[in-house]
Design a protein around this motif. Structure first.
Motif, PDB file in Angstrom:
ATOM      1  N   ASP A  79       0.804  -1.140  -0.006  1.00 21.63           N
ATOM      2  CA  ASP A  79       0.050  -0.154   0.066  1.00 21.63           C
ATOM      3  C   ASP A  79       0.746   1.270  -0.042  1.00 21.63           C
ATOM      4  O   ASP A  79       0.579   2.178  -0.709  1.00 21.63           O
ATOM      5  CB  ASP A  79      -1.020  -0.096   1.376  1.00 21.63           C
ATOM      6  CG  ASP A  79      -1.971  -1.153   1.219  1.00 21.63           C
ATOM      7  OD1 ASP A  79      -3.275  -0.638   0.676  1.00 21.63           O
ATOM      8  OD2 ASP A  79      -1.514  -2.380   1.462  1.00 21.63           O
ATOM      9  N   LYS A  80       1.893   1.382   0.703  1.00 22.88           N
ATOM     10  CA  LYS A  80       2.865   2.218   0.949  1.00 22.88           C
ATOM     11  C   LYS A  80       4.276   1.868   0.812  1.00 22.88           C
ATOM     12  O   LYS A  80       4.605   1.020   1.531  1.00 22.88           O
ATOM     13  CB  LYS A  80       2.283   3.104   2.239  1.00 22.88           C
ATOM     14  CG  LYS A  80       1.054   3.626   2.256  1.00 22.88           C
ATOM     15  CD  LYS A  80       0.867   4.114   3.657  1.00 22.88           C
ATOM     16  CE  LYS A  80      -0.826   4.387   4.020  1.00 22.88           C
ATOM     17  NZ  LYS A  80      -1.524   4.999   3.087  1.00 22.88           N
ATOM     18  N   SER A 116      11.378   1.945  -6.656  1.00 22.94           N
ATOM     19  CA  SER A 116       9.871   2.623  -7.215  1.00 22.94           C
ATOM     20  C   SER A 116       9.360   1.932  -8.367  1.00 22.94           C
ATOM     21  O   SER A 116       8.262   1.525  -8.536  1.00 22.94           O
ATOM     22  CB  SER A 116      10.640   4.214  -7.692  1.00 22.94           C
ATOM     23  OG  SER A 116      10.902   4.798  -6.614  1.00 22.94           O
ATOM     24  N   ARG A 120       6.459  -1.566  -8.681  1.00 22.88           N
ATOM     25  CA  ARG A 120       4.984  -0.813  -9.138  1.00 22.88           C
ATOM     26  C   ARG A 120       3.773  -1.972  -9.080  1.00 22.88           C
ATOM     27  O   ARG A 120       2.725  -1.368  -8.970  1.00 22.88           O
ATOM     28  CB  ARG A 120       5.378  -0.256 -10.411  1.00 22.88           C
ATOM     29  CG  ARG A 120       4.103   0.454 -11.218  1.00 22.88           C
ATOM     30  CD  ARG A 120       4.593   1.185 -12.475  1.00 22.88           C
ATOM     31  NE  ARG A 120       5.313   0.498 -13.511  1.00 22.88           N
ATOM     32  CZ  ARG A 120       4.704  -0.229 -14.486  1.00 22.88           C
ATOM     33  NH1 ARG A 120       3.365  -0.127 -14.659  1.00 22.88           N
ATOM     34  NH2 ARG A 120       5.129  -0.877 -15.404  1.00 22.88           N
ATOM     35  N   LEU A 123       2.266  -2.262  -6.051  1.00 23.75           N
ATOM     36  CA  LEU A 123       1.551  -1.112  -5.548  1.00 23.75           C
ATOM     37  C   LEU A 123       0.273  -0.916  -6.141  1.00 23.75           C
ATOM     38  O   LEU A 123      -0.797  -0.471  -5.593  1.00 23.75           O
ATOM     39  CB  LEU A 123       2.535   0.196  -5.686  1.00 23.75           C
ATOM     40  CG  LEU A 123       3.902   0.197  -4.691  1.00 23.75           C
ATOM     41  CD1 LEU A 123       4.734   0.967  -5.254  1.00 23.75           C
ATOM     42  CD2 LEU A 123       3.295   0.870  -3.415  1.00 23.75           C
ATOM     43  N   GLU A 124       0.285  -1.125  -7.492  1.00 23.23           N
ATOM     44  CA  GLU A 124      -0.871  -0.702  -8.396  1.00 23.23           C
ATOM     45  C   GLU A 124      -2.238  -1.434  -7.780  1.00 23.23           C
ATOM     46  O   GLU A 124      -3.354  -0.680  -7.908  1.00 23.23           O
ATOM     47  CB  GLU A 124      -0.466  -0.790  -9.640  1.00 23.23           C
ATOM     48  CG  GLU A 124       0.296   0.354 -10.323  1.00 23.23           C
ATOM     49  CD  GLU A 124       0.660  -0.093 -11.845  1.00 23.23           C
ATOM     50  OE1 GLU A 124       1.054   1.128 -12.360  1.00 23.23           O
ATOM     51  OE2 GLU A 124       0.454  -1.087 -12.417  1.00 23.23           O
ATOM     52  N   PRO A 129      -2.455   3.415  -3.443  1.00 20.53           N
ATOM     53  CA  PRO A 129      -1.069   3.279  -3.457  1.00 20.53           C
ATOM     54  C   PRO A 129      -0.118   4.490  -3.393  1.00 20.53           C
ATOM     55  O   PRO A 129      -0.607   5.434  -4.304  1.00 20.53           O
ATOM     56  CB  PRO A 129      -0.657   2.484  -4.702  1.00 20.53           C
ATOM     57  CG  PRO A 129      -1.903   2.564  -5.665  1.00 20.53           C
ATOM     58  CD  PRO A 129      -2.981   3.048  -4.706  1.00 20.53           C
ATOM     59  N   VAL A 131       4.110   6.138  -3.002  1.00 22.96           N
ATOM     60  CA  VAL A 131       5.288   6.065  -2.793  1.00 22.96           C
ATOM     61  C   VAL A 131       5.767   7.700  -2.198  1.00 22.96           C
ATOM     62  O   VAL A 131       5.244   8.373  -2.779  1.00 22.96           O
ATOM     63  CB  VAL A 131       6.200   5.624  -4.242  1.00 22.96           C
ATOM     64  CG1 VAL A 131       7.534   6.058  -3.814  1.00 22.96           C
ATOM     65  CG2 VAL A 131       5.818   4.601  -4.702  1.00 22.96           C
ATOM     66  N   THR A 182      -1.193   5.082 -14.258  1.00 23.26           N
ATOM     67  CA  THR A 182      -0.773   4.471 -12.796  1.00 23.26           C
ATOM     68  C   THR A 182      -1.714   5.110 -11.849  1.00 23.26           C
ATOM     69  O   THR A 182      -1.802   6.404 -11.360  1.00 23.26           O
ATOM     70  CB  THR A 182       0.598   4.476 -12.358  1.00 23.26           C
ATOM     71  OG1 THR A 182       0.920   3.619 -11.285  1.00 23.26           O
ATOM     72  CG2 THR A 182       1.117   5.805 -11.893  1.00 23.26           C
ATOM     73  N   ILE A 184      -0.595   4.885  -8.584  1.00 24.94           N
ATOM     74  CA  ILE A 184       0.212   5.288  -7.583  1.00 24.94           C
ATOM     75  C   ILE A 184       0.400   6.665  -7.735  1.00 24.94           C
ATOM     76  O   ILE A 184       0.586   7.398  -8.474  1.00 24.94           O
ATOM     77  CB  ILE A 184       1.621   4.839  -8.016  1.00 24.94           C
ATOM     78  CG1 ILE A 184       1.428   3.311  -7.843  1.00 24.94           C
ATOM     79  CG2 ILE A 184       2.452   5.012  -6.852  1.00 24.94           C
ATOM     80  CD1 ILE A 184       2.679   2.492  -8.338  1.00 24.94           C
ATOM     81  N   TYR A 186       2.804   9.477  -6.317  1.00 19.45           N
ATOM     82  CA  TYR A 186       4.342   9.412  -5.669  1.00 19.45           C
ATOM     83  C   TYR A 186       4.612  11.253  -5.259  1.00 19.45           C
ATOM     84  O   TYR A 186       4.346  12.003  -5.729  1.00 19.45           O
ATOM     85  CB  TYR A 186       5.283   9.522  -7.315  1.00 19.45           C
ATOM     86  CG  TYR A 186       6.669   9.138  -6.775  1.00 19.45           C
ATOM     87  CD1 TYR A 186       7.714   9.979  -6.499  1.00 19.45           C
ATOM     88  CD2 TYR A 186       7.008   7.811  -7.324  1.00 19.45           C
ATOM     89  CE1 TYR A 186       8.944   9.537  -6.058  1.00 19.45           C
ATOM     90  CE2 TYR A 186       8.498   7.183  -6.954  1.00 19.45           C
ATOM     91  CZ  TYR A 186       9.227   8.158  -6.287  1.00 19.45           C
ATOM     92  OH  TYR A 186      10.625   7.828  -6.222  1.00 19.45           O
TER      93      TYR A 186
END
Length: 280
Positions: A79-80, A116, A120, A123-124, A129, A131, A182, A184, A186
């Motif tokens: 998740d993080k 990173s 991915r 995370l996705e 999600p 970073v 994405t 995510i 960042y």
């Protein structure tokens, strides 16, 4: 249950974040290079079911790639991802890793690039999600030495450290540009001066001065964690953002230039391809 992965998670700000998320009921994977600190973290966490320590020397490309493989084996999703691992080498001679990378470039930037992009796919699938790359956005010092990124010709520890910070600003910009679809988010994050063990790594002549300055000006880890977790738990909607403590920064100027970010991304991929670590 949320899964939070923190590099540098057994000390300082990383440890503060790890303990916070354990209290919040998350599964926390703290990554560090020192077994004794890992054991101390687990003892303080007092929850072997949700706290994990993974030992990894993130100056190594192979170790960073092995860490990704381990996380893929033990985590359905992440998740993080919080990138805190750093060790300042402001003084002393240039040193390189066994793979030939300058130390600050390897630990403070290259490992964050690898993790990173490499995490991915874990995370996705997570609901929200994020970073968080903990560095120094908003500090207008340092530059990328395009003709000599390993600083083999004109090295100084300060120059290397500042280059790694500027590289991380561009890493976030490139990540958002490369993956426009994405989910995510960042975040480049500058916590300011935080009361951690950083002065202990400085040379003896300036160590007492640094410790005294930290005692007067530094924010405690407990206080520094609060705005970080606010962002991590409720991230902005934009693919990439940068903050200095609670203040959102404008993504303007050379620090966040997309052309430079993509140039650095391709340069980094070329360096990694040239290193080409074989099977472990």
């Amino acid at each position: 249950m949320r899964t939070v992965v923190i590099t540098g998670g057994t000390d300082g700000l990383g440890k503060g974040l790890a303990l916070h998320y354990l209290r919040e009921g998350a599964r926390v994977i703290a990554v560090g290079s020192t077994p004794a600190k890992g054991e101390a973290f687990l003892a303080e966490a007092a929850d072997s079911n949700r706290a994990t320590f993974l030992r990894a020397d993130l100056t190594s490309v192979r170790a960073a790639m092995d860490l990704i493989a381990t996380l893929e084996d033990i985590c359905p999703t992440v998740d993080k991802l919080i990138l805190c691992a750093q060790r300042y080498r402001l003084f002393g001679p240039r040193t390189t890793t066994h793979e030939g990378f300058e130390h600050s470039f390897a630990l403070a930037y290259l490992s964050r690039h690898i993790l990173s992009h490499g995490l991915r796919k874990l995370l996705e699938p997570a609901p929200w999600p994020v970073v968080m790359n903990v560095g120094t956005p908003g500090v207008p010092l340092g530059r990328i030495h395009w003709d000599d990124p390993q600083l083999a010709r004109r090295y100084s520890g300060t120059k290397a450290t500042l280059q790694s910070f500027r590289a991380n600003d561009l890493l976030g910009v490139a990540f958002a540009a490369l993956y426009p679809d994405t989910p995510i988010r960042y975040i480049g994050y500058n916590p300011g001066v935080v009361s951690t063990g950083m002065p202990a790594h400085l040379p003896r002549p300036i160590r007492p001065v640094a410790k005294a300055s930290f005692a007067v000006f530094a924010t405690s880890v407990t206080k520094a964690v609060v705005p970080m977790t606010d962002l991590l738990d409720d991230p902005p909607g934009d693919p990439f953002t940068a903050y200095r403590a609670k203040r959102r920064l404008a993504l303007s100027g050379p620090a966040f230039d997309q052309d430079a970010a993509l140039r650095l991304h391709h340069l980094t991929r070329d360096l990694l391809d040239a290193a080409a670590p074989g099977p472990s």
